[in-house]
Design a protein around this motif. Structure first.
Motif, PDB file in Angstrom:
ATOM      1  N   MET A  69       0.887  -1.161   0.000  1.00  0.00           N
ATOM      2  CA  MET A  69       0.000   0.000   0.000  1.00  0.00           C
ATOM      3  C   MET A  69       0.923   1.208   0.000  1.00  0.00           C
ATOM      4  SD  MET A  69      -2.645  -1.229   3.006  1.00  0.00           S
ATOM      5  CE  MET A  69      -3.022   0.456   3.427  1.00  0.00           C
ATOM      6  N   ILE A  70       0.938   1.949  -1.080  1.00  0.00           N
ATOM      7  CA  ILE A  70       1.777   3.131  -1.192  1.00  0.00           C
ATOM      8  C   ILE A  70       0.853   4.338  -1.028  1.00  0.00           C
ATOM      9  CG2 ILE A  70       3.363   4.411  -2.668  1.00  0.00           C
ATOM     10  CD1 ILE A  70       4.098   1.663  -3.926  1.00  0.00           C
ATOM     11  N   VAL A  71       1.053   5.047   0.091  1.00  0.00           N
ATOM     12  CA  VAL A  71       0.106   6.070   0.513  1.00  0.00           C
ATOM     13  C   VAL A  71       0.782   7.437   0.558  1.00  0.00           C
ATOM     14  CG1 VAL A  71      -1.470   6.796   2.357  1.00  0.00           C
ATOM     15  CG2 VAL A  71      -1.129   4.347   1.908  1.00  0.00           C
ATOM     16  N   ASP A  72       0.240   8.368  -0.202  1.00  0.00           N
ATOM     17  CA  ASP A  72       0.717   9.747  -0.194  1.00  0.00           C
ATOM     18  C   ASP A  72       0.071  10.484   0.974  1.00  0.00           C
ATOM     19  OD1 ASP A  72       2.062  11.886  -2.150  1.00  0.00           O
ATOM     20  OD2 ASP A  72       0.246  12.773  -1.283  1.00  0.00           O
ATOM     21  N   TRP A  73       0.740  11.463   1.529  1.00  0.00           N
ATOM     22  CA  TRP A  73       0.207  12.201   2.674  1.00  0.00           C
ATOM     23  C   TRP A  73      -1.087  12.932   2.341  1.00  0.00           C
ATOM     24  CZ3 TRP A  73      -0.388  17.543   2.977  1.00  0.00           C
ATOM     25  CH2 TRP A  73       0.220  18.276   1.960  1.00  0.00           C
ATOM     26  N   ARG A  74      -1.365  13.166   1.051  1.00  0.00           N
ATOM     27  CA  ARG A  74      -2.594  13.846   0.621  1.00  0.00           C
ATOM     28  C   ARG A  74      -3.664  12.880   0.151  1.00  0.00           C
ATOM     29  NH1 ARG A  74       0.859  17.016  -3.618  1.00  0.00           N
ATOM     30  NH2 ARG A  74       1.328  14.841  -3.814  1.00  0.00           N
ATOM     31  N   GLU A  75      -3.420  11.593   0.316  1.00  0.00           N
ATOM     32  CA  GLU A  75      -4.314  10.549  -0.189  1.00  0.00           C
ATOM     33  C   GLU A  75      -5.735  10.698   0.345  1.00  0.00           C
ATOM     34  OE1 GLU A  75      -4.241   8.152  -2.952  1.00  0.00           O
ATOM     35  OE2 GLU A  75      -2.317   7.893  -1.958  1.00  0.00           O
ATOM     36  N   GLU A  76      -6.697  10.361  -0.476  1.00  0.00           N
ATOM     37  CA  GLU A  76      -8.083  10.255  -0.020  1.00  0.00           C
ATOM     38  C   GLU A  76      -8.157   9.039   0.893  1.00  0.00           C
ATOM     39  OE1 GLU A  76     -10.761  12.219  -0.667  1.00  0.00           O
ATOM     40  OE2 GLU A  76      -9.452  13.608  -1.747  1.00  0.00           O
ATOM     41  N   ASP A  77      -8.788   9.199   2.031  1.00  0.00           N
ATOM     42  CA  ASP A  77      -8.805   8.117   3.017  1.00  0.00           C
ATOM     43  C   ASP A  77      -9.528   6.867   2.505  1.00  0.00           C
ATOM     44  OD1 ASP A  77      -7.877   9.231   6.018  1.00  0.00           O
ATOM     45  OD2 ASP A  77      -8.249  10.701   4.464  1.00  0.00           O
ATOM     46  N   GLU A  78     -10.566   7.042   1.714  1.00  0.00           N
ATOM     47  CA  GLU A  78     -11.267   5.894   1.143  1.00  0.00           C
ATOM     48  C   GLU A  78     -10.354   5.100   0.204  1.00  0.00           C
ATOM     49  OE1 GLU A  78     -14.331   9.184   1.813  1.00  0.00           O
ATOM     50  OE2 GLU A  78     -12.298   9.063   1.046  1.00  0.00           O
ATOM     51  N   ALA A  79      -9.437   5.800  -0.469  1.00  0.00           N
ATOM     52  CA  ALA A  79      -8.513   5.129  -1.390  1.00  0.00           C
ATOM     53  C   ALA A  79      -7.574   4.188  -0.641  1.00  0.00           C
ATOM     54  CB  ALA A  79      -7.712   6.157  -2.187  1.00  0.00           C
ATOM     55  N   ILE A  80      -7.190   4.554   0.580  1.00  0.00           N
ATOM     56  CA  ILE A  80      -6.314   3.695   1.376  1.00  0.00           C
ATOM     57  C   ILE A  80      -6.971   2.344   1.607  1.00  0.00           C
ATOM     58  CG2 ILE A  80      -5.223   3.418   3.641  1.00  0.00           C
ATOM     59  CD1 ILE A  80      -4.971   6.532   3.686  1.00  0.00           C
ATOM     60  N   VAL A  81      -8.254   2.366   1.898  1.00  0.00           N
ATOM     61  CA  VAL A  81      -9.006   1.123   2.118  1.00  0.00           C
ATOM     62  C   VAL A  81      -9.080   0.323   0.815  1.00  0.00           C
ATOM     63  CG1 VAL A  81     -11.204   0.140   2.891  1.00  0.00           C
ATOM     64  CG2 VAL A  81     -10.276   2.200   4.007  1.00  0.00           C
ATOM     65  N   GLU A  82      -9.269   1.004  -0.302  1.00  0.00           N
ATOM     66  CA  GLU A  82      -9.286   0.322  -1.605  1.00  0.00           C
ATOM     67  C   GLU A  82      -7.943  -0.348  -1.892  1.00  0.00           C
ATOM     68  OE1 GLU A  82     -10.572   2.835  -4.852  1.00  0.00           O
ATOM     69  OE2 GLU A  82     -12.135   3.713  -3.565  1.00  0.00           O
ATOM     70  N   TYR A  83      -6.837   0.347  -1.595  1.00  0.00           N
ATOM     71  CA  TYR A  83      -5.515  -0.241  -1.812  1.00  0.00           C
ATOM     72  C   TYR A  83      -5.374  -1.535  -1.014  1.00  0.00           C
ATOM     73  CZ  TYR A  83      -4.236   4.513  -3.363  1.00  0.00           C
ATOM     74  OH  TYR A  83      -4.177   5.732  -3.990  1.00  0.00           O
ATOM     75  N   CYS A  84      -5.814  -1.483   0.227  1.00  0.00           N
ATOM     76  CA  CYS A  84      -5.706  -2.642   1.102  1.00  0.00           C
ATOM     77  C   CYS A  84      -6.551  -3.800   0.560  1.00  0.00           C
ATOM     78  CB  CYS A  84      -6.139  -2.258   2.519  1.00  0.00           C
ATOM     79  SG  CYS A  84      -5.796  -3.526   3.745  1.00  0.00           S
ATOM     80  N   GLU A  85      -7.771  -3.505   0.159  1.00  0.00           N
ATOM     81  CA  GLU A  85      -8.650  -4.555  -0.381  1.00  0.00           C
ATOM     82  C   GLU A  85      -8.068  -5.142  -1.665  1.00  0.00           C
ATOM     83  OE1 GLU A  85     -11.727  -7.247  -1.158  1.00  0.00           O
ATOM     84  OE2 GLU A  85     -10.997  -6.358   0.698  1.00  0.00           O
ATOM     85  N   ASN A  86      -7.458  -4.325  -2.502  1.00  0.00           N
ATOM     86  CA  ASN A  86      -6.840  -4.838  -3.733  1.00  0.00           C
ATOM     87  C   ASN A  86      -5.746  -5.853  -3.430  1.00  0.00           C
ATOM     88  OD1 ASN A  86      -8.493  -3.302  -5.366  1.00  0.00           O
ATOM     89  ND2 ASN A  86      -7.008  -1.652  -5.600  1.00  0.00           N
TER      90      ASN A  86
END
Length: 164
Positions: free
Chosen positions: A40-57
């Protein structure tokens, strides 16, 4: 071992056996697959919902997701995490969302099935790396590499601050 995680564990073990920061970079640079299927590569400006999507992927649970609703709170919204039969409202403090709170809430709702760990080598960057795996695989790696696993893949703590 779950088939989709065999390559990930092999990559992790090669890093831990080499025990160098250079090994971490080399292993993931040489990886010939889609790195987003492992990290999971997370930018400090990332949308929080996208973080969950990355994890699910990566985990492919079929049951991990979010719902965002308007709310009368300092943020103006509320994000609820869903995993299997569980729901968890992300407990943001202050105004707006923050990646640290989202990541810790995500890790919490996935327990005891999965665990997300922070890839220490990415510390200090505005784009950080996290590695979700089944809890059983982390336990095996912890036992086998107890002397150095935390210097590469750190567990989340209550006071963990990644982007702060």
């Amino acid at each position: 071992m779950e088939p989709q995680f065999i390559k990930t564990v092999t990559l992790i073990e090669s890093i831990l056996q080499s025990n160098t920061e250079e090994a971490y970079s080399e292993v993931f640079e040489q990886y010939d697959g889609d790195i987003y299927q492992i990290l999971m590569i997370v930018d400090w400006r990332e949308e929080d919902e996208a973080i969950v999507e990355y994890c699910e992927n990566i985990l492919q649970t079929g049951s991990l997701g979010t719902e965002t609703q308007n709310a009368d709170n300092p943020q103006g919204f509320m994000i609820t995490l869903y995993y299997r039969d569980q729901a968890l409202i992300i407990p943001y403090q202050g105004e707006g969302a923050d990646r640290d709170t989202t990541l810790k809430a995500l890790n919490q709702i996935l327990q005891p099935d999965y665990e997300i760990r922070f890839c220490v080598i990415s510390d200090g960057s505005d784009t950080l790396e996290f590695l979700p795996l089944p809890q059983s695989l982390w336990q095996k790696l912890d036992q086998k590499y107890s002397h150095n696993i935390d210097q590469f893949f750190r567990r989340f703590e209550q006071d963990s601050a990644f982007f702060g």
